[in-house]
Design a protein around this motif. Sequence first.
Motif, PDB file in Angstrom:
ATOM      1  N   TYR A  31       0.838  -1.211   0.000  1.00  0.00           N
ATOM      2  CA  TYR A  31       0.000   0.000   0.000  1.00  0.00           C
ATOM      3  C   TYR A  31       0.869   1.255   0.000  1.00  0.00           C
ATOM      4  O   TYR A  31       0.621   2.197  -0.756  1.00  0.00           O
ATOM      5  CB  TYR A  31      -0.917  -0.031   1.214  1.00  0.00           C
ATOM      6  N   LEU A  32       1.901   1.272   0.815  1.00  0.00           N
ATOM      7  CA  LEU A  32       2.785   2.437   0.872  1.00  0.00           C
ATOM      8  C   LEU A  32       3.621   2.579  -0.393  1.00  0.00           C
ATOM      9  O   LEU A  32       3.858   3.696  -0.861  1.00  0.00           O
ATOM     10  CB  LEU A  32       3.699   2.350   2.103  1.00  0.00           C
ATOM     11  N   LEU A  33       4.063   1.465  -0.968  1.00  0.00           N
ATOM     12  CA  LEU A  33       4.854   1.514  -2.190  1.00  0.00           C
ATOM     13  C   LEU A  33       4.030   1.992  -3.394  1.00  0.00           C
ATOM     14  O   LEU A  33       4.572   2.565  -4.326  1.00  0.00           O
ATOM     15  CB  LEU A  33       5.455   0.143  -2.492  1.00  0.00           C
ATOM     16  N   ARG A  34       2.731   1.761  -3.348  1.00  0.00           N
ATOM     17  CA  ARG A  34       1.856   2.197  -4.438  1.00  0.00           C
ATOM     18  C   ARG A  34       1.420   3.646  -4.269  1.00  0.00           C
ATOM     19  O   ARG A  34       0.576   4.124  -5.019  1.00  0.00           O
ATOM     20  CB  ARG A  34       0.617   1.322  -4.497  1.00  0.00           C
ATOM     21  N   GLY A  35       1.968   4.350  -3.327  1.00  0.00           N
ATOM     22  CA  GLY A  35       1.616   5.754  -3.135  1.00  0.00           C
ATOM     23  C   GLY A  35       0.308   5.937  -2.391  1.00  0.00           C
ATOM     24  O   GLY A  35      -0.427   6.894  -2.644  1.00  0.00           O
ATOM     25  N   GLN A  36       0.015   5.023  -1.499  1.00  0.00           N
ATOM     26  CA  GLN A  36      -1.188   5.042  -0.668  1.00  0.00           C
ATOM     27  C   GLN A  36      -2.463   5.067  -1.517  1.00  0.00           C
ATOM     28  O   GLN A  36      -3.396   5.800  -1.245  1.00  0.00           O
ATOM     29  CB  GLN A  36      -1.145   6.208   0.320  1.00  0.00           C
TER      30      GLN A  36
END
Length: 64
Positions: A31-36
Motif C-alpha cells: 500500500y505504501l509503495l503504491r503511493g497510498q
Amino acid sequence: MKEEKQMRRIPSVGMWIIKSAVGVALCFAIYLLRGQQGTPFYSALAVLWCIQSRIRDSLFIVLQ
C-alpha cells in the motif's frame, strides 16, 4: 498447607501468528509503495482469511 503461587505463563508465539503478521505487514508495505492508493484493510482481511493451519487447506481457500 503451603499455597504455591502459580506463575502465569505467556504462550509462545506460533507460526500461525507469525505468518499472519508478515502477511498483514506485506499488505501495508505494498500500500505504501503504491503511493497510498487503494484500501489495505480489505487486503489484510483477505490474508487473515486465507491463512490456515495446513498448506493444503490454505491453497484450497485461496483457489475458491
